[in-house]
Write an enzyme that holds these catalytic residues in place. Sequence first.
Site, short mmCIF file in Angstrom:
data_model
loop_
_atom_site.label_atom_id
_atom_site.label_comp_id
_atom_site.label_asym_id
_atom_site.label_seq_id
_atom_site.Cartn_x
_atom_site.Cartn_y
_atom_site.Cartn_z
N LYS A 178 0.87 -1.02 -0.04
CA LYS A 178 0.16 -0.11 0.05
C LYS A 178 1.00 1.12 0.04
O LYS A 178 0.67 2.12 -0.68
CB LYS A 178 -0.96 -0.05 1.12
CG LYS A 178 -1.79 1.36 1.23
CD LYS A 178 -3.03 1.34 2.29
CE LYS A 178 -3.46 2.66 2.67
NZ LYS A 178 -4.25 2.59 3.64
N GLU A 184 10.78 -4.96 4.31
CA GLU A 184 10.51 -6.34 4.13
C GLU A 184 10.18 -6.50 2.55
O GLU A 184 11.04 -7.28 1.79
CB GLU A 184 9.60 -7.22 4.76
CG GLU A 184 9.76 -7.54 6.38
CD GLU A 184 9.04 -6.39 7.10
OE1 GLU A 184 9.12 -5.07 6.58
OE2 GLU A 184 8.86 -6.66 8.36
N ARG A 238 -5.40 -4.16 5.74
CA ARG A 238 -5.95 -5.64 6.07
C ARG A 238 -7.43 -5.73 5.38
O ARG A 238 -7.79 -6.95 5.61
CB ARG A 238 -6.20 -5.69 7.63
CG ARG A 238 -6.51 -4.57 8.22
CD ARG A 238 -6.49 -4.72 9.73
NE ARG A 238 -6.74 -3.34 10.72
CZ ARG A 238 -6.01 -2.40 10.60
NH1 ARG A 238 -4.81 -2.34 10.15
NH2 ARG A 238 -6.26 -1.48 11.20
N HIS A 354 -5.58 -33.10 17.90
CA HIS A 354 -4.71 -34.01 18.40
C HIS A 354 -3.48 -33.19 18.97
O HIS A 354 -2.77 -33.82 19.42
CB HIS A 354 -4.38 -35.08 17.57
CG HIS A 354 -5.65 -36.01 17.06
ND1 HIS A 354 -5.70 -37.29 17.71
CD2 HIS A 354 -6.45 -35.77 16.06
CE1 HIS A 354 -6.86 -37.37 16.98
NE2 HIS A 354 -7.09 -36.76 16.07
N LYS A 464 8.05 -0.90 13.60
CA LYS A 464 8.94 -0.75 12.22
C LYS A 464 9.94 0.54 12.51
O LYS A 464 10.90 0.29 11.98
CB LYS A 464 7.79 -0.03 11.19
CG LYS A 464 6.96 -1.06 10.50
CD LYS A 464 6.16 -0.27 9.60
CE LYS A 464 5.07 -1.13 8.85
NZ LYS A 464 4.27 -0.30 7.83
O1 F6P Z 1 2.57 -3.94 9.68
C1 F6P Z 1 1.44 -2.99 9.50
C2 F6P Z 1 1.05 -2.77 8.16
O2 F6P Z 1 0.77 -1.62 7.74
C3 F6P Z 1 -0.11 -3.63 7.78
O3 F6P Z 1 -1.24 -2.86 8.08
C4 F6P Z 1 -0.11 -3.85 6.41
O4 F6P Z 1 -0.92 -4.60 5.70
C5 F6P Z 1 1.34 -3.83 6.11
O5 F6P Z 1 2.07 -3.41 7.15
C6 F6P Z 1 2.03 -4.00 4.75
O6 F6P Z 1 1.87 -2.53 4.64
P1 F6P Z 1 2.25 -2.12 2.96
O7 F6P Z 1 1.10 -2.64 2.17
O8 F6P Z 1 2.39 -0.51 3.11
O9 F6P Z 1 3.45 -2.68 2.56
#
Ligand code: F6P
Length: 492
Positions: A178, A184, A238, A354, A464
């Site tokens: 987003k 990452e 989300r 289990h 973060k």
């Molecule tokens: O970890 C928080 C967060 O902002 C989530 O809400 C989101 O889905 C994820 O990181 C990934 O963020 P982005 O889509 O901006 O890479």
Amino acid sequence: MPQPASLPDLRQLFAEDPHRASSLSWQLGGMTFDWSKLHLTSEWLGTLQSQASDAGYGEAIDRLFAGEVINTTEGRAAEHLAERGSGSDDSVALATARHRRMFGLIDAVEAGAFGDVTGVLHIGIGGSALGPALLVDALGRRERRYKVRVVANIDGQALDEAISDLDPATTIVAIASKTFTTTETLRNADSAIAWLQENGVEDPFGRLIALTAAPQKAVEFGIDETRVLPFAESVGGRYSMWSSIGFPAALALGTEAFTQLLEGAALVDAHVREATPDANLPFIAAAADRLYAERYGAGTRAIFAYDERLRLLTPYLQQLVMESNGKSVSVQGEALHVPSSAILWGGTGTDAQHAVFQLLHQGTHLNPVEFIAVAQGADDQDAAHHRALLLNAFAQGAALMAGKESDDPHRRYSGNRPSATILLDHLDPQTIGALIAFYEHRTFAEAVLIGINPFDQFGVELGKSIASAIDDPEGREGFDPSTRALIEKAGL
Ligand code: F6P
């Protein structure tokens, strides 16, 4: 199980009302919701209308559906509903146009614009990965048209595994973020580009597609504007699988399936819009969640999917619920006097039976359980498999409630333990769309009942920013001795 004094006895509630099973079961979107094995009394059911009006649920729903700024801490609307047709005319028109753009790119992939394509590497994390991963895993087991691999973790082993059976010459890479700033995702994107390059792909950037609410950043990253699929800033991470974040699912399952997914969600949106609180399923479920959390002190809620195709459902719902409703202050910034949303956990049946069900049957915690099963199986094995799977799901709910007497305390089961069951007729795009929309609305309703904003996530953002500060040797000085010692021990 030591029980709160006021906890009614489920067995007695059934004995008193021969119609309880049917009066606390509802049908919606190809699903049966059986809430009869929860401690819901007729007296409590009679309070649903007043619970809704005390919390201002009707107004909150009006504002959500109108696309008003309800994410007040970030000054934004929450417009995931516009992706499936509800909201301001402008937002719905924009979302529809963007879906068309996404479908157009899918047509181009199919028409050979990227050469021969056999696979998609989808890079994203959290809301930018969990939705597409769930959809492809749940619905694409048989007829998936492309191999889809989703990588989220910054751990290089995750990327190693994701690319292990992809052919770099015929793979396209979708970078889903987003914000287009997530460490990452950008790290994995750089390594994926290097992988393409090292394997002889002449123009690796030409194989990248961006799924983002920050199109300019994707362009700056080096992705051509024609391959950037934008979505609205007002769609939370989300809540974003309905938008272009769903690209790999739309590609692998087909655009028709993606449209059906949106239609399933729209069906639940319409239900929420029209139903009164005492007939509004997500609201009833949320109010029951509050009953367990506030009156009976349940700190967790467990979800078990009795279907291998839904094995990624619990992780998906964990983000949805815990990132949305894991807050300590109200919308106005005041400390909450009630617990935030319960911790969500779970797994798949029958494996979990289990492993962790011992605690559910005999532990001391009050722990509402949710079973999700699909009436129609889809495996190639003898029908006995699916039959046994379903019977196991139903047997667990029955046993949790009934319990069993014994003179031997080790072999005694107290019973009176709550469970709800959602039985899907089939697992298809429309039903899974409806199922997820049900959980979204339930999460929203619970937030309204608690009085919090479910659409921000400042808690994750602290983690973060600290993660980047810790990478700076000078910044480390401000960290505690334990953390500094660990960094030193790891040789970083
Ligand atoms: O970890 C928080 C967060 O902002 C989530 O809400 C989101 O889905 C994820 O990181 C990934 O963020 P982005 O889509 O901006 O890479």
